[in-house]
Structures are given as C-alpha cells and as structure tokens.
Design an enzyme around this catalytic site. Structure first.
Site, PDB file in Angstrom:
ATOM      1  N   ARG A  62       0.822  -1.213   0.000  1.00  0.00           N
ATOM      2  CA  ARG A  62       0.000   0.000   0.000  1.00  0.00           C
ATOM      3  C   ARG A  62       0.854   1.261   0.000  1.00  0.00           C
ATOM      4  NH1 ARG A  62      -2.745  -3.990   2.635  1.00  0.00           N
ATOM      5  NH2 ARG A  62      -1.611  -3.546   4.544  1.00  0.00           N
ATOM      6  N   GLU A  99       5.429  -9.097  14.267  1.00  0.00           N
ATOM      7  CA  GLU A  99       4.817  -9.439  15.548  1.00  0.00           C
ATOM      8  C   GLU A  99       5.280 -10.817  16.030  1.00  0.00           C
ATOM      9  OE1 GLU A  99       0.393  -9.383  17.612  1.00  0.00           O
ATOM     10  OE2 GLU A  99       0.625  -8.857  15.505  1.00  0.00           O
TER      11      GLU A  99
END
Length: 179
Positions: A62, A99
């Site tokens: 993006r 993460e």
C-alpha cells in the site's frame, strides 16, 4: 496529527482479522473514494510542498500506491522498498521485526544518491518494525530521511514513537486506539 472525521469515516474496520481480537483498519475503502484518496494525499504532502524532497520511498504494497501519489505531487522520484527477492537489480537488504518473527526487505543499491532527502510512506504505523527497518535501510544507502508519513497511527502499539526516537518526524492523518 490532522484528524479529519470525513476521511476517517472512509476507513473500513474489519473485526477479528487476521486473527481474533485484531481490528484491521482497511484503507482500500479510502483509496476507492476519489475525494477521500485525494484529500489523504493532499494532507500527506502539505507540510513538504515547495520544499526540496528528492525521493519518496514506499513500503510494499500500500505504500506504493500512496507513495507514488505523494511523489507525483512533490515532483519527486519514487523508490520501492520490497520484500526479499522481488527487485531485479543489485540490492541492499535489512531484516526487520514482525509481531511473530522477522522478515527482510530490500532496496536497489543505487535507488538513492547519498544525501538525498527522502520521505518514507506507508498506509499504517503499528509496532513500527517494518518502518524502523525501512529507515535503517534508507540510511544505509545514504538517504537523509526527513519524515515518515502514514494515513493511520495505532498509537497504543508505539511504532511512531520508535521512529521519533530515531530522529524521524512522523506525520499521520488519523489514529485508532487498540490493536
């Protein structure tokens, strides 16, 4: 941060994606709204208009959409930062924290000349691992990272603060609490 209620309303929230407990902030609805997309790009560009920005670096994927539009508005070049193995020429690579583990991103070794002023662009800053890795990668090839710009900040996750601690000013257009 330039909060804009109408712009914020164009972001779709998808509960429990990609896993339970996560509220995914989807900017594809903002991108599909012509006025919202234009407003977001204008707001990202505004502090840098008229200044000397040489390159805009966008993080896959993006960040390519937003970064290309920002680069166009600033009359700057665009540099893609891609996942490992996606660029065809000689690259420089940087590992970054996810993460649950690590990944690697690359940039062409000759994408930026030493001393060029660069803005880093992506859609969202969360924990900051990807953006932190991108800043390190840009600096490794000699860029002066003058700012990092994002549509969305998830301030509870601390990513924007990590970039500020690296001496990179952060511009975001809206914030959402939580994860």
């Amino acid at each position: 941060m330039a909060e804009d209620a109408d712009l914020k309303a164009t972001v779709r929230t998808i509960p429990d994606y990609p896993k339970p407990g996560i509220m995914f902030r989807d900017i594809t609805t903002l991108l599909g709204d012509a006025r919202g997309f234009r407003r977001a790009v204008d707001l990202l560009v505004q502090p840098y208009a008229g200044g000397k920005i040489d390159q805009v670096a966008g993080i896959e994927a993006r960040g390519f959409i937003l970064g290309g539009a920002v680069a166009h508005q600033l009359s700057a070049g665009f540099v893609p930062i891609r996942k490992k193995g996606k660029l065809p020429h000689q690259t420089v690579r940087m590992a970054y924290a996810l993460e649950y583990g690590t990944d690697e991103m690359e940039i062409h070794v000759d994408a930026i000349r030493p001393g060029e002023k660069v803005i880093l662009v992506d859609d969202l800053i969360a924990t900051g691992g990807t953006a932190e890795g991108a800043v390190k990668l840009l600096r490794q090839i000699g860029a002066e990272v003058v700012a990092a710009c994002f549509i969305i900040d998830l301030p509870d996750l601390g990513g924007a603060d990590k970039l500020r601690a690296m001496g990179v000013p952060v511009r975001t257009l809206m914030a959402f609490g939580g994860h």
